[in-house]
Motif scaffolding. Structure first.
Motif, PDB file in Angstrom:
ATOM      1  N   THR A  92       0.844  -1.194   0.000  1.00 44.95           N
ATOM      2  CA  THR A  92       0.000   0.000   0.000  1.00 44.95           C
ATOM      3  C   THR A  92       0.877   1.241   0.000  1.00 44.95           C
ATOM      4  OG1 THR A  92      -0.122   0.010   2.402  1.00 44.95           O
ATOM      5  CG2 THR A  92      -1.873  -1.148   1.225  1.00 44.95           C
ATOM      6  N   VAL A  93       0.256   2.359  -0.324  1.00 44.61           N
ATOM      7  CA  VAL A  93       0.960   3.648  -0.320  1.00 44.61           C
ATOM      8  C   VAL A  93       0.205   4.612   0.580  1.00 44.61           C
ATOM      9  CG1 VAL A  93       1.950   3.341  -2.620  1.00 44.61           C
ATOM     10  CG2 VAL A  93      -0.278   4.428  -2.381  1.00 44.61           C
ATOM     11  N   ARG A  94       0.880   5.656   0.981  1.00 44.31           N
ATOM     12  CA  ARG A  94       0.235   6.693   1.785  1.00 44.31           C
ATOM     13  C   ARG A  94      -0.385   7.737   0.860  1.00 44.31           C
ATOM     14  NH1 ARG A  94       1.484   7.143   7.170  1.00 44.31           N
ATOM     15  NH2 ARG A  94       3.000   5.654   7.936  1.00 44.31           N
ATOM     16  N   ALA A  95      -1.592   8.157   1.223  1.00 45.11           N
ATOM     17  CA  ALA A  95      -2.272   9.194   0.448  1.00 45.11           C
ATOM     18  C   ALA A  95      -3.202   9.968   1.377  1.00 45.11           C
ATOM     19  CB  ALA A  95      -3.066   8.586  -0.701  1.00 45.11           C
ATOM     20  N   LYS A  96      -3.475  11.200   1.016  1.00 44.41           N
ATOM     21  CA  LYS A  96      -4.363  12.044   1.820  1.00 44.41           C
ATOM     22  C   LYS A  96      -5.811  11.650   1.533  1.00 44.41           C
ATOM     23  CE  LYS A  96      -3.583  16.445   2.850  1.00 44.41           C
ATOM     24  NZ  LYS A  96      -3.424  17.897   2.691  1.00 44.41           N
ATOM     25  N   VAL A  97      -6.595  11.456   2.604  1.00 51.33           N
ATOM     26  CA  VAL A  97      -7.998  11.064   2.470  1.00 51.33           C
ATOM     27  C   VAL A  97      -8.869  12.030   3.275  1.00 51.33           C
ATOM     28  CG1 VAL A  97      -7.497   8.610   2.106  1.00 51.33           C
ATOM     29  CG2 VAL A  97      -7.815   9.454   4.420  1.00 51.33           C
ATOM     30  N   ARG A  98     -10.154  12.041   2.926  1.00 50.87           N
ATOM     31  CA  ARG A  98     -11.127  12.895   3.611  1.00 50.87           C
ATOM     32  C   ARG A  98     -12.303  12.018   4.029  1.00 50.87           C
ATOM     33  NH1 ARG A  98     -11.307  16.530  -0.037  1.00 50.87           N
ATOM     34  NH2 ARG A  98     -12.883  15.537  -1.289  1.00 50.87           N
ATOM     35  N   TRP A  99     -12.733  12.138   5.294  1.00 49.41           N
ATOM     36  CA  TRP A  99     -13.840  11.347   5.823  1.00 49.41           C
ATOM     37  C   TRP A  99     -14.653  12.196   6.778  1.00 49.41           C
ATOM     38  CZ3 TRP A  99      -9.047  11.413   7.792  1.00 49.41           C
ATOM     39  CH2 TRP A  99      -8.901  11.546   9.168  1.00 49.41           C
ATOM     40  N   THR A 100     -15.823  11.695   7.120  1.00 45.28           N
ATOM     41  CA  THR A 100     -16.693  12.389   8.069  1.00 45.28           C
ATOM     42  C   THR A 100     -16.629  11.661   9.406  1.00 45.28           C
ATOM     43  OG1 THR A 100     -18.158  13.025   6.268  1.00 45.28           O
ATOM     44  CG2 THR A 100     -19.041  13.171   8.505  1.00 45.28           C
ATOM     45  N   ALA A 101     -16.269  12.403  10.455  1.00 43.43           N
ATOM     46  CA  ALA A 101     -16.150  11.842  11.809  1.00 43.43           C
ATOM     47  C   ALA A 101     -17.547  11.596  12.374  1.00 43.43           C
ATOM     48  CB  ALA A 101     -15.367  12.800  12.688  1.00 43.43           C
ATOM     49  N   PRO A 102     -17.659  10.826  13.474  1.00 42.51           N
ATOM     50  CA  PRO A 102     -18.966  10.559  14.083  1.00 42.51           C
ATOM     51  C   PRO A 102     -19.705  11.830  14.527  1.00 42.51           C
ATOM     52  CG  PRO A 102     -17.338   9.036  14.954  1.00 42.51           C
ATOM     53  CD  PRO A 102     -16.610  10.031  14.109  1.00 42.51           C
ATOM     54  N   ASP A 103     -18.950  12.907  14.825  1.00 47.90           N
ATOM     55  CA  ASP A 103     -19.609  14.153  15.244  1.00 47.90           C
ATOM     56  C   ASP A 103     -20.065  15.001  14.057  1.00 47.90           C
ATOM     57  OD1 ASP A 103     -17.157  14.986  14.321  1.00 47.90           O
ATOM     58  OD2 ASP A 103     -16.508  15.910  16.202  1.00 47.90           O
ATOM     59  N   GLY A 104     -19.883  14.500  12.814  1.00 46.70           N
ATOM     60  CA  GLY A 104     -20.350  15.189  11.625  1.00 46.70           C
ATOM     61  C   GLY A 104     -19.332  16.115  10.990  1.00 46.70           C
ATOM     62  N   VAL A 105     -18.157  16.272  11.583  1.00 44.63           N
ATOM     63  CA  VAL A 105     -17.114  17.156  11.060  1.00 44.63           C
ATOM     64  C   VAL A 105     -16.311  16.404  10.003  1.00 44.63           C
ATOM     65  CG1 VAL A 105     -15.051  18.482  11.666  1.00 44.63           C
ATOM     66  CG2 VAL A 105     -16.969  18.379  13.255  1.00 44.63           C
ATOM     67  N   THR A 106     -16.048  17.085   8.889  1.00 41.87           N
ATOM     68  CA  THR A 106     -15.225  16.494   7.836  1.00 41.87           C
ATOM     69  C   THR A 106     -13.759  16.655   8.210  1.00 41.87           C
ATOM     70  OG1 THR A 106     -16.878  17.012   6.169  1.00 41.87           O
ATOM     71  CG2 THR A 106     -14.655  16.553   5.383  1.00 41.87           C
ATOM     72  N   ARG A 107     -13.021  15.567   8.156  1.00 41.16           N
ATOM     73  CA  ARG A 107     -11.605  15.584   8.520  1.00 41.16           C
ATOM     74  C   ARG A 107     -10.762  15.061   7.370  1.00 41.16           C
ATOM     75  NH1 ARG A 107     -11.269  13.473  14.743  1.00 41.16           N
ATOM     76  NH2 ARG A 107     -12.810  14.895  15.598  1.00 41.16           N
ATOM     77  N   THR A 108      -9.469  15.415   7.432  1.00 41.41           N
ATOM     78  CA  THR A 108      -8.516  14.902   6.454  1.00 41.41           C
ATOM     79  C   THR A 108      -7.321  14.325   7.208  1.00 41.41           C
ATOM     80  OG1 THR A 108      -7.398  17.022   6.257  1.00 41.41           O
ATOM     81  CG2 THR A 108      -9.141  16.559   4.662  1.00 41.41           C
ATOM     82  N   GLY A 109      -6.664  13.397   6.550  1.00 41.84           N
ATOM     83  CA  GLY A 109      -5.486  12.766   7.130  1.00 41.84           C
ATOM     84  C   GLY A 109      -4.821  11.878   6.096  1.00 41.84           C
ATOM     85  N   VAL A 110      -3.742  11.256   6.504  1.00 40.04           N
ATOM     86  CA  VAL A 110      -3.000  10.383   5.612  1.00 40.04           C
ATOM     87  C   VAL A 110      -3.261   8.934   6.029  1.00 40.04           C
ATOM     88  CG1 VAL A 110      -0.700   9.733   4.797  1.00 40.04           C
ATOM     89  CG2 VAL A 110      -1.229  12.133   5.244  1.00 40.04           C
ATOM     90  N   ALA A 111      -3.636   8.118   5.047  1.00 39.74           N
ATOM     91  CA  ALA A 111      -3.939   6.709   5.316  1.00 39.74           C
ATOM     92  C   ALA A 111      -3.278   5.844   4.256  1.00 39.74           C
ATOM     93  CB  ALA A 111      -5.446   6.483   5.305  1.00 39.74           C
ATOM     94  N   ARG A 112      -3.187   4.573   4.533  1.00 43.76           N
ATOM     95  CA  ARG A 112      -2.651   3.601   3.579  1.00 43.76           C
ATOM     96  C   ARG A 112      -3.763   3.166   2.631  1.00 43.76           C
ATOM     97  NH1 ARG A 112       2.627   2.560   3.223  1.00 43.76           N
ATOM     98  NH2 ARG A 112       3.686   2.960   5.159  1.00 43.76           N
ATOM     99  N   VAL A 113      -3.497   3.271   1.334  1.00 37.74           N
ATOM    100  CA  VAL A 113      -4.473   2.890   0.304  1.00 37.74           C
ATOM    101  C   VAL A 113      -3.755   2.085  -0.770  1.00 37.74           C
ATOM    102  CG1 VAL A 113      -5.938   4.903   0.729  1.00 37.74           C
ATOM    103  CG2 VAL A 113      -4.139   5.037  -0.987  1.00 37.74           C
ATOM    104  N   GLU A 114      -4.545   1.470  -1.643  1.00 41.54           N
ATOM    105  CA  GLU A 114      -3.962   0.721  -2.758  1.00 41.54           C
ATOM    106  C   GLU A 114      -3.316   1.698  -3.734  1.00 41.54           C
ATOM    107  OE1 GLU A 114      -6.867  -1.802  -4.559  1.00 41.54           O
ATOM    108  OE2 GLU A 114      -7.437  -2.678  -2.640  1.00 41.54           O
ATOM    109  N   PRO A 115      -2.197   1.312  -4.332  1.00 42.70           N
ATOM    110  CA  PRO A 115      -1.500   2.228  -5.243  1.00 42.70           C
ATOM    111  C   PRO A 115      -2.277   2.481  -6.535  1.00 42.70           C
ATOM    112  CG  PRO A 115      -0.413   0.083  -5.181  1.00 42.70           C
ATOM    113  CD  PRO A 115      -1.492   0.051  -4.159  1.00 42.70           C
ATOM    114  N   GLY A 116      -2.046   3.647  -7.112  1.00 44.61           N
ATOM    115  CA  GLY A 116      -2.617   3.986  -8.410  1.00 44.61           C
ATOM    116  C   GLY A 116      -4.034   4.507  -8.371  1.00 44.61           C
ATOM    117  N   ARG A 117      -4.608   4.748  -7.225  1.00 44.76           N
ATOM    118  CA  ARG A 117      -5.982   5.271  -7.132  1.00 44.76           C
ATOM    119  C   ARG A 117      -5.989   6.761  -7.466  1.00 44.76           C
ATOM    120  NH1 ARG A 117     -10.061   2.148  -4.327  1.00 44.76           N
ATOM    121  NH2 ARG A 117      -9.319   0.019  -4.435  1.00 44.76           N
TER     122      ARG A 117
END
Length: 195
Positions: A92-117
């Motif tokens: 896997t590779v590291r990439a910046k992702v965006r998700w919605t937390a349980p409190d409804g706030v949109t957050r960003t961070g770096v996570a491991r994902v499949e390459p080439g996405r």
């Protein structure tokens, strides 16, 4: 021939338990040290290994319960080729992702994902109760394996530590026997054995 050798070894191990005019108090003490070392190493090792395995299983189960998977979106393109590392990330590779937390706030961070996405691709990430990214928790099978290996390692380590303590006790007993032997020899043969 093998029967004779086995008989000699058996007599050698058991002679300290029989009544014998040559048996010394230190011989009886050594036999009890030997017996206690084996019993404590086996029983203590098994109990310590079981306790360590259960504690590891509980810790990993708590990690699984504290994390849950959510859908995230890639905020940038993922690299096409994973870096060669030995950290067990599985290509896997590291990439910046965006998700919605349980409190409804949109957050960003770096996570491991499949390459080439590509940017905007939906991926699955793991978050804790506060909505922060966490590592993928181990599966139940991985937890069982890790718990079993931890239990075996602790059991062997405990047994080795007990055997080491028993060896040190027997070493001290041997040194004491040698001092006693030297003092008896000096008393019996004050001339040093010369006539």
């Amino acid at each position: 021939m093998a029967r004779t050798r086995r008989g000699r070894v058996k007599r050698k191990l058991l002679w300290r338990w029989r009544r014998n005019p040559l048996r010394r108090r230190s011989d009886r003490v050594e036999t009890w040290i030997f017996l206690a070392t084996w019993i404590v190493a086996l029983v203590g090792g098994l109990l310590a290994g079981e306790a360590a395995g259960a504690a590891t299983e509980d810790t990993l189960a708590a990690r699984r319960a504290a994390a849950h998977a959510v859908s995230a979106v890639l905020a940038e393109n993922a690299d096409g080729t994973p870096a060669l590392t030995g950290d067990g990330t599985g290509g896997t590779v590291r990439a910046k992702v965006r998700w919605t937390a349980p409190d409804g706030v949109t957050r960003t961070g770096v996570a491991r994902v499949e390459p080439g996405r590509a940017t905007g691709t939906s991926v699955t990430v793991w978050i804790d109760r506060q909505g922060d990214l966490v590592r993928t928790p181990p599966t139940a099978a991985e937890s069982r394996l890790q718990s079993a290996l931890t239990g075996v390692l602790v059991a062997v380590g405990t047994g080795a530590a007990v055997f080491g303590c028993g060896w040190l006790a027997r070493l001290r007993l041997d040194r004491r026997r040698m001092r006693d032997w030297e003092s008896e020899w000096a008393r019996v043969a004050p001339s040093g054995g010369r006539t």
